[in-house]
Design an enzyme around this catalytic site. Structure first.
Site, PDB file in Angstrom:
ATOM      1  CB  SER A 127      -8.773   0.751   5.064  1.00 30.43           C
ATOM      2  OG  SER A 127      -9.428   1.987   5.162  1.00 30.43           O
ATOM      3  CB  SER A 149      -7.816   3.804   2.358  1.00 25.56           C
ATOM      4  OG  SER A 149      -7.110   3.162   3.424  1.00 25.56           O
ATOM      5  CE  LYS A 187      -3.903   1.992   2.601  1.00 22.58           C
ATOM      6  NZ  LYS A 187      -4.878   1.727   3.687  1.00 22.58           N
TER       7      LYS A 187
END
Length: 440
Positions: free
Chosen positions: A171, A147, A77
């Site tokens: 997320s 996210s 990420k």
């Protein structure tokens, strides 16, 4: 089966016995990415030359120097610092930013021999609900969730076997459900968050994505997640006790989640489990409100530097955090901090009576569009309570898209939860009605 379709555990077996080299494996993944990138757009940064360079270096290591994740590709990420790759947080403020160090989690993965494939997309600072460019691989008109959008989509689309995400609200678990994969949020603070942009010190947790629980267990080994009492590896559904918990946000559940929870409970009963529907005591009712207070309060100091330097480039919701647009008082903060803390031992006691608690992962299937990444309503309370959570795939909604269910255990019962998740996952995937596909 092409190498890109292998789970991490399957790939490791072939890499160890010499039937597959890391370079061959990497090239297969890169070909898959090239074929699917226009549709899914999971990557914020990927350099094929650097991937092959890493692969050749790993292949050159003698067997005795190879780590437990030797050659396994990982999507990272893009809020985690990575040397040799930019870390941009999906923010114009950090566009092209090139840190000179790895985050603690990346150091750990590299030491274990992992192949850092690239940086996966995220919402701005892993905070806002407006999606990045990434699309759901099962229906490109829909969000993959946020996210940790890119990591989940990459794993769900067979572009990587493992992905790293984070969770402050939902997320990790929510995109796990939307993409039809396993997602695991460990007990809070089990993995160092050094070297990533932290939204909330009280809430942020690194999470994992994979297509098998065996792969989650590999990562748990590497990051040394341990229970005080090692779990039995012969867990059986038959004779075990499960709770079904709809939670205080159940009125938000859509038809896909309603059907999935009913089906999941029935499958557990059909396989011999004692399944009991429970409700949380009244004192838990303020948890969603308290989570929101903590999130917005912690966001004030977190985004103050960017606010001072580049307010015009900062998302409006983050400007609102700094400016305290909700007028959250310090007294309200203390009530939220202390209220949540008082509930953590209580949820441990409740969850400790069962093999696991079965509860929704999402409101429903992934919504259409990328204007929103979906609601974290069913995730936020567990994030605040610091419990470990696993998303288990296997069910589908009215449009045929994946809908997952969550399993919950007491804090620091992570390895126990993974053992339970493996057995439950085998049943849900085989009999839940949704089948993972490889899209061409």
């Amino acid at each position: 089966m092409d190498p890109y379709q292998l789970t991490a555990t399957q790939a490791l077996t072939k890499l160890k016995d010499g039937s597959l080299t890391v370079e061959e494996y990497a090239r297969s993944l890169l070909e898959r990415i090239e074929k699917r990138d226009d549709d899914v757009q999971a990557w914020a940064y990927l350099n094929p030359e650097y991937v092959i360079q890493q692969a050749k270096q790993l292949d050159s290591l003698p067997p005795e120097e190879r780590g437990p994740l030797h050659g396994v590709a990982v999507a990272v990420k893009d809020i985690m610092y990575t040397k040799d790759m930019p870390t941009q947080h999906n923010s114009p403020i950090y566009e092209g930013d090139d840190p000179k160090l790895d985050a603690a989690s990346i150091i750990t993965l590299r030491h274990a021999g992992a192949l850092i494939l690239g940086k996966s997309t995220t919402t701005e600072f892993a905070s806002i609900t407006t999606g990045p460019k990434t699309r759901n691989p099962h229906d490109t008109t829909r969000t993959p969730g946020g996210s940790s959008s890119g990591s989940a989509a990459a794993v769900g689309d067979f572009q990587a076997p493992i992905g790293l995400g984070t969770q402050t609200g939902g997320s990790t678990i929510r995109p796990g459900s939307f993409n039809g994969i396993y997602a695991f949020k460990p007990t809070w603070n089990s993995i160092s968050r050094e070297g990533l942009k932290v939204y909330s010190l009280i809430l942020d947790t690194i999470g994992f994505f994979s297509r098998s629980v065996d792969d989650l267990q590999l990562l748990a080994d590497v990051f040394e997640l341990e229970d005080d009492v090692p779990p039995h590896n012969d867990f059986s559904i038959k004779g075990s006790k499960f709770a079904v918990l709809k939670t205080m946000v159940w009125p938000q559940a859509g038809p896909g989640t309603v059907a999935a929870l009913d089906a999941g409970a029935k499958l557990l009963r059909d396989h011999g489990a004692d399944v009991e529907e429970i409700e949380l005591p009244p004192e838990f009712e303020k948890l969603p409100e308290w989570h929101g207070i903590v999130l917005r309060s912690d966001g004030r100091p977190t985004f103050l530097p960017e606010y001072r330097v580049s307010k015009d480039k900062l998302a409006g919701v983050l400007v609102g955090h700094v400016e305290n647009e909700y007028q959250i008082s310090r007294a309200a903060q203390l009530e939220a901090f202390d209220g949540i803390a008082s509930l953590r031992p209580k949820i441990d006691e409740i969850a400790g009576k069962y093999a696991a608690i079965l509860t929704p992962s999402v409101v429903d299937e992934a919504p259409v569009g990328r204007e929103t990444t979906g609601s974290p309503a069913f995730n936020a309370i567990w994030t605040a309570l610091h419990t470990p959570v696993t998303n288990i795939p296997g069910f589908k909604g009215e449009n045929g898209l994946p809908v997952g269910l969550s399993l919950i255990a007491p804090r620091y019962h992570d390895r126990h939860l993974l053992e339970v998740s493996k057995v439950v996952g085998e049943i849900f995937e085989a009999e839940g009605g949704w089948t993972r596909q490889v899209y061409q």
